[in-house]
Scaffold this motif. Structure first.
Motif, PDB file in Angstrom:
ATOM      1  N   ARG A  45      65.271 -31.138  52.000  1.00 45.79           N
ATOM      2  CA  ARG A  45      64.447 -31.032  53.223  1.00 45.79           C
ATOM      3  C   ARG A  45      64.761 -32.173  54.185  1.00 45.79           C
ATOM      4  NH1 ARG A  45      60.548 -28.905  49.905  1.00 45.79           N
ATOM      5  NH2 ARG A  45      59.732 -30.928  49.278  1.00 45.79           N
ATOM      6  N   SER A  46      64.833 -33.373  53.664  1.00 44.77           N
ATOM      7  CA  SER A  46      65.113 -34.541  54.507  1.00 44.77           C
ATOM      8  C   SER A  46      66.494 -34.450  55.152  1.00 44.77           C
ATOM      9  CB  SER A  46      65.047 -35.819  53.672  1.00 44.77           C
ATOM     10  OG  SER A  46      63.770 -36.012  53.157  1.00 44.77           O
ATOM     11  N   LEU A  47      67.469 -33.984  54.397  1.00 50.30           N
ATOM     12  CA  LEU A  47      68.837 -33.894  54.916  1.00 50.30           C
ATOM     13  C   LEU A  47      68.981 -32.813  55.981  1.00 50.30           C
ATOM     14  CD1 LEU A  47      70.836 -34.489  51.651  1.00 50.30           C
ATOM     15  CD2 LEU A  47      70.706 -36.003  53.637  1.00 50.30           C
ATOM     16  N   ARG A  48      68.215 -31.730  55.857  1.00 47.27           N
ATOM     17  CA  ARG A  48      68.288 -30.666  56.875  1.00 47.27           C
ATOM     18  C   ARG A  48      67.898 -31.195  58.253  1.00 47.27           C
ATOM     19  NH1 ARG A  48      66.808 -26.741  52.822  1.00 47.27           N
ATOM     20  NH2 ARG A  48      64.636 -27.298  53.071  1.00 47.27           N
ATOM     21  N   GLU A  49      67.001 -32.173  58.277  1.00 44.70           N
ATOM     22  CA  GLU A  49      66.552 -32.746  59.547  1.00 44.70           C
ATOM     23  C   GLU A  49      67.672 -33.477  60.282  1.00 44.70           C
ATOM     24  OE1 GLU A  49      63.148 -35.170  58.708  1.00 44.70           O
ATOM     25  OE2 GLU A  49      62.027 -33.467  57.898  1.00 44.70           O
ATOM     26  N   VAL A  50      68.722 -33.875  59.570  1.00 43.67           N
ATOM     27  CA  VAL A  50      69.851 -34.577  60.191  1.00 43.67           C
ATOM     28  C   VAL A  50      71.144 -33.759  60.056  1.00 43.67           C
ATOM     29  CG1 VAL A  50      68.890 -36.898  60.011  1.00 43.67           C
ATOM     30  CG2 VAL A  50      70.201 -35.970  58.104  1.00 43.67           C
ATOM     31  N   SER A  52      72.413 -31.951  57.666  1.00 42.35           N
ATOM     32  CA  SER A  52      73.146 -32.156  56.427  1.00 42.35           C
ATOM     33  C   SER A  52      72.600 -31.203  55.368  1.00 42.35           C
ATOM     34  CB  SER A  52      72.985 -33.597  55.944  1.00 42.35           C
ATOM     35  OG  SER A  52      73.452 -34.492  56.921  1.00 42.35           O
ATOM     36  N   ASP A  53      73.398 -30.991  54.339  1.00 40.03           N
ATOM     37  CA  ASP A  53      73.022 -30.055  53.295  1.00 40.03           C
ATOM     38  C   ASP A  53      73.588 -30.525  51.971  1.00 40.03           C
ATOM     39  OD1 ASP A  53      71.961 -27.749  52.140  1.00 40.03           O
ATOM     40  OD2 ASP A  53      73.753 -26.577  52.565  1.00 40.03           O
ATOM     41  N   VAL A  54      72.841 -30.333  50.909  1.00 38.06           N
ATOM     42  CA  VAL A  54      73.319 -30.635  49.562  1.00 38.06           C
ATOM     43  C   VAL A  54      73.473 -29.323  48.822  1.00 38.06           C
ATOM     44  CG1 VAL A  54      72.716 -31.689  47.351  1.00 38.06           C
ATOM     45  CG2 VAL A  54      72.275 -32.917  49.453  1.00 38.06           C
ATOM     46  N   LYS A  55      74.637 -29.137  48.232  1.00 41.26           N
ATOM     47  CA  LYS A  55      74.923 -27.923  47.466  1.00 41.26           C
ATOM     48  C   LYS A  55      75.408 -28.314  46.076  1.00 41.26           C
ATOM     49  CE  LYS A  55      75.518 -24.121  48.933  1.00 41.26           C
ATOM     50  NZ  LYS A  55      74.768 -22.905  48.889  1.00 41.26           N
ATOM     51  N   VAL A  56      75.156 -27.447  45.126  1.00 42.52           N
ATOM     52  CA  VAL A  56      75.680 -27.612  43.779  1.00 42.52           C
ATOM     53  C   VAL A  56      76.695 -26.495  43.552  1.00 42.52           C
ATOM     54  CG1 VAL A  56      75.120 -27.603  41.317  1.00 42.52           C
ATOM     55  CG2 VAL A  56      73.544 -28.654  42.949  1.00 42.52           C
ATOM     56  N   TYR A  57      77.901 -26.895  43.206  1.00 38.81           N
ATOM     57  CA  TYR A  57      78.974 -25.954  42.889  1.00 38.81           C
ATOM     58  C   TYR A  57      79.524 -26.295  41.510  1.00 38.81           C
ATOM     59  CZ  TYR A  57      79.276 -24.844  47.900  1.00 38.81           C
ATOM     60  OH  TYR A  57      79.011 -24.457  49.190  1.00 38.81           O
ATOM     61  N   LYS A  58      80.097 -25.326  40.866  1.00 38.14           N
ATOM     62  CA  LYS A  58      80.792 -25.600  39.605  1.00 38.14           C
ATOM     63  C   LYS A  58      81.933 -26.573  39.882  1.00 38.14           C
ATOM     64  CE  LYS A  58      79.975 -21.386  37.048  1.00 38.14           C
ATOM     65  NZ  LYS A  58      79.855 -21.763  35.658  1.00 38.14           N
ATOM     66  N   ASN A  59      82.090 -27.548  39.008  1.00 40.68           N
ATOM     67  CA  ASN A  59      83.142 -28.549  39.187  1.00 40.68           C
ATOM     68  C   ASN A  59      84.520 -27.910  39.254  1.00 40.68           C
ATOM     69  OD1 ASN A  59      81.363 -30.699  39.283  1.00 40.68           O
ATOM     70  ND2 ASN A  59      81.561 -31.174  37.130  1.00 40.68           N
ATOM     71  N   THR A  60      84.752 -26.884  38.476  1.00 36.96           N
ATOM     72  CA  THR A  60      86.063 -26.225  38.468  1.00 36.96           C
ATOM     73  C   THR A  60      86.380 -25.628  39.836  1.00 36.96           C
ATOM     74  OG1 THR A  60      85.720 -25.666  36.143  1.00 36.96           O
ATOM     75  CG2 THR A  60      87.448 -24.469  37.308  1.00 36.96           C
ATOM     76  N   LEU A  61      85.412 -24.944  40.434  1.00 37.19           N
ATOM     77  CA  LEU A  61      85.642 -24.334  41.750  1.00 37.19           C
ATOM     78  C   LEU A  61      85.771 -25.407  42.827  1.00 37.19           C
ATOM     79  CD1 LEU A  61      83.186 -21.304  41.530  1.00 37.19           C
ATOM     80  CD2 LEU A  61      85.642 -21.360  41.049  1.00 37.19           C
ATOM     81  N   MET A  62      84.991 -26.463  42.695  1.00 36.88           N
ATOM     82  CA  MET A  62      85.090 -27.561  43.657  1.00 36.88           C
ATOM     83  C   MET A  62      86.463 -28.214  43.574  1.00 36.88           C
ATOM     84  SD  MET A  62      83.414 -28.743  46.025  1.00 36.88           S
ATOM     85  CE  MET A  62      82.948 -30.109  47.004  1.00 36.88           C
ATOM     86  N   LEU A  84      77.206 -33.361  49.257  1.00 36.61           N
ATOM     87  CA  LEU A  84      76.555 -33.466  50.546  1.00 36.61           C
ATOM     88  C   LEU A  84      77.580 -33.183  51.632  1.00 36.61           C
ATOM     89  CD1 LEU A  84      73.979 -35.905  51.791  1.00 36.61           C
ATOM     90  CD2 LEU A  84      76.083 -35.698  53.113  1.00 36.61           C
ATOM     91  N   PHE A  85      77.219 -32.281  52.518  1.00 32.48           N
ATOM     92  CA  PHE A  85      78.044 -31.954  53.678  1.00 32.48           C
ATOM     93  C   PHE A  85      77.200 -32.261  54.904  1.00 32.48           C
ATOM     94  CE2 PHE A  85      79.278 -29.147  50.248  1.00 32.48           C
ATOM     95  CZ  PHE A  85      80.657 -29.222  50.258  1.00 32.48           C
ATOM     96  N   SER A  86      77.775 -32.999  55.854  1.00 33.76           N
ATOM     97  CA  SER A  86      77.000 -33.393  57.015  1.00 33.76           C
ATOM     98  C   SER A  86      77.797 -33.229  58.299  1.00 33.76           C
ATOM     99  CB  SER A  86      76.552 -34.853  56.879  1.00 33.76           C
ATOM    100  OG  SER A  86      75.865 -35.245  58.047  1.00 33.76           O
ATOM    101  N   ASP A  87      77.113 -32.773  59.325  1.00 33.39           N
ATOM    102  CA  ASP A  87      77.703 -32.667  60.651  1.00 33.39           C
ATOM    103  C   ASP A  87      77.483 -33.938  61.462  1.00 33.39           C
ATOM    104  OD1 ASP A  87      78.356 -30.086  60.005  1.00 33.39           O
ATOM    105  OD2 ASP A  87      76.644 -29.209  61.022  1.00 33.39           O
ATOM    106  N   SER A  88      76.534 -34.778  61.035  1.00 31.47           N
ATOM    107  CA  SER A  88      76.141 -35.887  61.887  1.00 31.47           C
ATOM    108  C   SER A  88      76.224 -37.263  61.236  1.00 31.47           C
ATOM    109  CB  SER A  88      74.723 -35.675  62.376  1.00 31.47           C
ATOM    110  OG  SER A  88      73.828 -35.639  61.284  1.00 31.47           O
TER     111      SER A  88
END
Length: 89
Positions: A45-50, A52-62, A84-88
């Motif tokens: 929630r806090s990251l969406r305000e800036v 940003s987004d946190v995602k969980v992916y399988k390590n193999t696919l990442m 964490l992926f962020s535009d800002s």
């Protein structure tokens, strides 16, 4: 042997990760072990305000996506990870 549909789904996830890497100004690898579900939800929630987004992916696919982008993080890709992926930031 994996079915074609499962392989297509995995390819789509790798493509999604590659697009996120291309479109983000910042990318962080996070170990979220020890955080509660509510703490992770609050972080998201806090990251969406800036933008940003946190995602969980399988390590193999990442790892596949990172190798496609010539990014080497193999030494850090053990255990439960979030990204964490962020535009800002």
């Amino acid at each position: 042997m994996a079915s074609r549909e499962i392989l297509k789904q995995k390819e789509a996830v790798v493509q999604e990760i590659c697009e996120r890497l291309d479109n983000s100004k910042t990318f962080l690898l996070l170990n979220y072990q020890g955080l509660t579900v509510s703490e992770i939800a609050e972080l998201r929630r806090s990251l969406r305000e800036v933008n940003s987004d946190v995602k969980v992916y399988k390590n193999t696919l990442m790892n596949i996506a990172l190798k496609n982008k010539n990014i080497e993080l193999d030494n850090y890709m053990e255990g439960p990870n979030a990204y964490l992926f962020s535009d800002s930031i």
